[in-house]
Write an enzyme that holds these catalytic residues in place. Structure first.
Site, short mmCIF file in Angstrom:
data_model
loop_
_atom_site.label_atom_id
_atom_site.label_comp_id
_atom_site.label_asym_id
_atom_site.label_seq_id
_atom_site.Cartn_x
_atom_site.Cartn_y
_atom_site.Cartn_z
N ALA A 239 -51.42 -60.11 -17.27
CA ALA A 239 -52.04 -61.42 -17.07
C ALA A 239 -52.54 -61.59 -15.64
CB ALA A 239 -51.04 -62.52 -17.41
N HIS A 240 -53.14 -62.77 -15.40
CA HIS A 240 -53.77 -63.04 -14.11
C HIS A 240 -52.77 -63.00 -12.96
CE1 HIS A 240 -53.31 -67.52 -15.44
NE2 HIS A 240 -52.18 -67.08 -14.92
N ASN A 241 -53.24 -62.44 -11.84
CA ASN A 241 -52.48 -62.39 -10.59
C ASN A 241 -51.21 -61.56 -10.66
OD1 ASN A 241 -53.94 -65.34 -10.47
ND2 ASN A 241 -53.87 -64.35 -8.46
N SER A 259 -48.73 -63.82 -12.52
CA SER A 259 -48.11 -63.80 -11.19
C SER A 259 -46.79 -63.05 -11.13
CB SER A 259 -47.93 -65.22 -10.64
OG SER A 259 -49.19 -65.87 -10.52
#
Length: 348
Positions: A239-241, A259
Site C-alpha cells: 500500500a501507499h507509503n 505506511s
C-alpha cells in the site's frame, strides 16, 4: 549454444574445494535424478548419498564435509546457494538489442538508450527515460516521466504509472502494476467517501525482483519505496507509503497496509499481513498467515492472528488441537466434583 566450464572454473565462482578432476568439462545443470553426463548437480544434505551415487551427472556440489570416492565434487559451505550462482552463470547470455517494434508506441521527448528492446503493443508515455540493455515486453505500459535504469527486464503487460522510478537490474513480472493510486478516502457526515488525491510516486531500487500480478501503490505524498535487493513474490499488495527494507523477502499473497516500514532482511511468509503505520525491525520473520499489529523489535519471530512470538503461538496452536479432549476431561471433573459435594452435604 551451451557454455562450457571446467569443474575448477565453476569451483572458483563459488569459492569451492575440488575433489577429483579439475579439468572435467561441464556444459549444463540438472537435478540428481535427471542430470546427464557433462552436467553438474548438487546435494544439499549428506543424507542424499544414495541418490548421488545413482546419478549420471559428471560432477556435484556437496556440503564441505561430504566425500564420495570416484566422483568429482565441489565442496562448498552452502550447496543450494552455490547451485543458484552456477546456474545463473550457465544461463547468462549477452543482451541482444531488438530495438523498438514497429507496433509499439513511443511518446514525445523520450530519452532511450541505443541498446533496448521494446515489444509489440508496448506504450511509452512522454519523457520516459530508459537506460542501457532494457527489455520492455509486449503490451507493457510505461507512463509519462517514468525512469528505468540499466539492465532491467519489464515483462509483458506490466503497467508502470507516471513519474515512478525504477533502478538498475530490476525484474518486474507480467501483470504487475507499479504506481496505482493508494487506497485513501475521507468520509463525510452522510457516510459518503471522498477520495484523497494520491500525489506521490513509487521508487524501486537496484536489484529488486517483483513477481506477477503484484500491486505497489503510489504514496499519498512522498514515496512508496522498495529498497535494493528485495524480492517480492506473486500476488502481493503493497500500500501507499510503505517502505520495504534491503534484501527483504515478501512471499505470495502478503498484504502490507499503508505506511508500514520494514527493516533489512525481513521475511513475510505467504498470506501474512501487517496493519498500517508500524515499524517492523531488521531480520524479523513473520510466519505464513500471521497478522502483525504494532511495532516489532529487530530479530522478532512472529506467528498467529494476531501475531505473537512464534514459540508462544505454536504452543497455543498445539493446545488448540487438544481442546475437545480437555473439554471432555473438564466435564467429567465437574461431574465428579458435584458428586463429591452431594455426598458430603449433610442429609436433612
Amino acid at each position: 549454444m551451451n557454455k562450457h566450464y571446467t569443474v575448477g572454473q565453476l569451483a572458483a565462482l563459488v569459492e569451492g574445494e575440488v575433489i577429483g578432476d579439475k579439468e572435467l568439462v561441464i556444459d549444463g545443470f540438472g537435478p540428481l535424478d535427471a542430470a546427464q553426463p557433462g552436467q553438474l548437480s548438487f546435494l544439499a544434505k549428506a543424507g542424499g548419498r544414495e541418490a548421488l551415487e545413482k546419478s549420471a551427472a559428471s560432477a556435484f556440489l556437496v556440503p564441505h564435509d561430504f566425500s564420495c570416492e570416484g566422483r568429482a565434487l565441489i565442496r562448498v559451505r552452502d550447496p543450494y546457494l552455490a547451485a543458484a550462482i552456477i546456474q545463473n552463470e550457465l544461463l547468462r547470455r549477452p543482451f541482444v538489442a531488438a530495438g523498438i517494434h514497429q507496433r509499439a508506441v513511443v511518446g514525445a521527448d523520450c530519452s532511450l538508450s541505443a541498446e533496448i528492446s521494446v515489444g509489440p503493443l508496448a506504450v511509452l508515455g512522454e519523457r520516459v527515460r530508459l537506460g542501457a540493455r532494457v527489455s520492455i515486453g509486449a503490451g507493457a505500459v510505461i507512463g509519462a516521466e517514468v525512469s528505468i535504469g540499466d539492465d532491467c527486464v519489464i515483462h509483458p503487460n506490466v503497467t508502470i504509472e507516471p513519474r515512478c522510478r525504477i533502478g538498475n537490474r530490476v525484474i518486474i513480472h507480467a501483470g504487475t502494476v507499479i504506481g496505482s493510486d493508494g487506497y485513501g478516502y475521507a468520509t463525510d457526515r452522510h457516510g459518503n467517501h471522498v477520495k484523497r488525491p494520491q500525489l506521490g510516486i513509487v521508487q524501486i531500487d537496484d536489484d529488486v525482483e517483483i513477481g506477477a500480478n503484484c500491486c505497489i501503490d503510489r504514496a499519498t505524498f512522498g514515496v512508496t519505496r522498495i529498497r535494493s535487493g528485495a524480492k517480492i513474490d506473486n500476488l502481493v499488495q503493497i500500500a501507499h507509503n510503505v517502505e520495504v527494507g534491503e534484501n527483504s523477502l515478501i512471499v505470495a499473497q502478503v498484504g502490507l497496509a499503508g505506511s508500514t516500514v520494514l527493516g533489512r532482511n525481513v521475511v513475510f511468509g505467504g498470506q501474512a499481513g501487517a496493519a498500517g503505520h508500524q515499524t517492523i525491525g531488521d531480520r524479523t520473520m513473520v510466519a505464513g498467515k500471521a497478522a502483525v499489529h504494532g511495532d516489532q523489535p529487530p530479530g522478532s519471530m512472529l506467528a498467529g492472528v494476531p501475531a505473537i512470538p512464534a514459540k508462544q503461538w505454536f504452543k497455543a496452536a498445539n493446545l488448540f488441537g487438544k481442546l475437545p479432549d480437555l473439554a471432555k476431561d473438564l466435564r467429567q471433573l465437574k461431574k465428579e466434583v458435584a458428586a463429591l459435594r452431594e455426598k458430603d452435604e449433610p442429609s436433612s
